[in-house]
Write an enzyme that holds these catalytic residues in place. Structure first.
Site, mmCIF file in Angstrom:
data_model
loop_
_atom_site.group_PDB
_atom_site.id
_atom_site.type_symbol
_atom_site.label_atom_id
_atom_site.label_comp_id
_atom_site.label_asym_id
_atom_site.label_seq_id
_atom_site.Cartn_x
_atom_site.Cartn_y
_atom_site.Cartn_z
ATOM 1 N N ASP A 48 0.837 -1.202 0.000
ATOM 2 C CA ASP A 48 0.000 0.000 0.000
ATOM 3 C C ASP A 48 0.875 1.257 0.000
ATOM 4 O O ASP A 48 0.360 2.380 -0.092
ATOM 5 C CB ASP A 48 -1.039 -0.006 1.133
ATOM 6 N N ASP A 87 -0.879 -6.296 -0.333
ATOM 7 C CA ASP A 87 -1.231 -5.684 0.949
ATOM 8 C C ASP A 87 -2.741 -5.520 1.060
ATOM 9 O O ASP A 87 -3.385 -5.018 0.125
ATOM 10 C CB ASP A 87 -0.620 -4.271 1.019
ATOM 11 N N LYS A 117 -0.873 -9.653 2.799
ATOM 12 C CA LYS A 117 -0.167 -9.180 3.999
ATOM 13 C C LYS A 117 -1.105 -8.261 4.777
ATOM 14 O O LYS A 117 -1.825 -7.462 4.163
ATOM 15 C CB LYS A 117 1.115 -8.422 3.620
ATOM 16 N N GLU A 119 -1.378 -5.891 8.670
ATOM 17 C CA GLU A 119 -0.609 -5.285 9.766
ATOM 18 C C GLU A 119 -1.284 -5.571 11.100
ATOM 19 O O GLU A 119 -2.509 -5.555 11.193
ATOM 20 C CB GLU A 119 -0.520 -3.765 9.556
ATOM 21 N N GLU A 186 9.124 -4.037 10.833
ATOM 22 C CA GLU A 186 9.454 -2.702 10.330
ATOM 23 C C GLU A 186 9.874 -1.769 11.471
ATOM 24 O O GLU A 186 9.150 -1.632 12.481
ATOM 25 C CB GLU A 186 8.233 -2.110 9.591
#
Ligand code: KIV
Length: 267
Positions: A48, A87, A117, A119, A186
């Protein structure tokens, strides 16, 4: 004709077991995907970050699912060997597990990605499990997760104090137990990334997480020097913005002087 062996979850797992490091880069279009695939990256991430690195936004939050699907489909067409991961954008998986499964399914069906993916830590466990039940592999993402940038109060390294470091460790184990096949780490301290990588059976992919992860990811337009974005964790492998500036200036000069096009370029 030699057939290219496509990178799979098992390939990545075998690479971790063998101590072979995994190279991942973002891709947003066909020609770049083809070029990066030819260059040997194992994973192409339709991130993204397209909203920032291509769209000029200051965060990833405005990016929508239909936009990721649009870019993913181009990337999937350009990839022969690499695994393509898409994403899940902001609010496409956090609200209900039903939404999450539907949206992950759309990304796989219409965007042709091999995995998605998302988060987040422990709270994502039921969502990861539901998406997996639909047959869709899930990559996790911990640390400075960009969709939560406002909750973090900015682009800040995470896991610096003992409590938040432990949260990252616990979340990584929870995501592995839930069935994630890999986790992006990250912007966390290198020592923490090393601990997490050593504690997991699945591969970790670092970005701003030091040298001890099982793989590395960068935003391609950043590492190629297109965006002009610099940060301590980024190594610039080219300065394409300068190359493009020079080419454009030469083109403008040629058009204005009449030295392009010539008879040689005419039909
Ligand atoms: O969207 C993205 O490109 C990412 C990487 C920075 C890991 O999530």
């Amino acid at each position: 004709m030699t057939s290219i062996k496509q990178v799979s979850i098992q390939t990545l797992q075998d690479m971790k077991s063998a101590g072979d490091r995994i190279a991942m880069l973002t891709a947003y279009d066909f020609f770049m995907a083809q070029t990066l695939d030819e260059g040997g990256v194992e994973i192409l991430l339709v991130g993204d970050t397209v909203g920032m690195a291509v769209g000029g936004h200051s965060t990833t939050i405005p990016v929508r699912l239909d936009q990721i699907v649009y870019h993913a489909e181009m990337v999937a067409r350009g990839a022969s060997r690499a695994m393509v991961v898409g994403d899940l954008p902001f609010l496409t998986y956090q609200v209900t597990t039903e939404d999450a499964v539907q949206n992950a399914g759309k990304l796989m069906q219409a965007g042709k990605v091999h995995a998605v993916k998302l988060e987040g830590g422990r709270s994502m466990v039921p969502i990861v499990k539901s998406i997996l039940r639909a047959g869709i592999p899930v990559m996790g993402h911990l640390g400075l997760t960009p969709q939560s940038v406002y909750r973090f109060g900015g682009w800040k390294v995470q896991g610096r104090d003992a409590v938040s470091a432990q949260q990252v460790r616990d979340a990584a184990l929870a995501l592995q137990d839930a069935g994630c096949f890999a986790i992006v780490l990250e912007a966390i301290p290198a020592d923490l990334a090393r601990d997490v990588s050593q504690s997991l059976d699945i591969p970790t992919i670092g970005i701003g997480a030091g040298p001890h992860c099982d793989g590395q990811v960068l935003v391609t337009p950043d590492m190629l020097g297109v965006t002009g974005f610099t940060a301590r964790y980024i190594k610039h492998y080219a300065q394409l913005r300068t190359v493009i500036h020079d080419a454009v200036r030469q083109y403008v000069a040629d058009v204005k002087s009449g030295s392009y096009p010539t008879e040689q370029h005419a039909y």
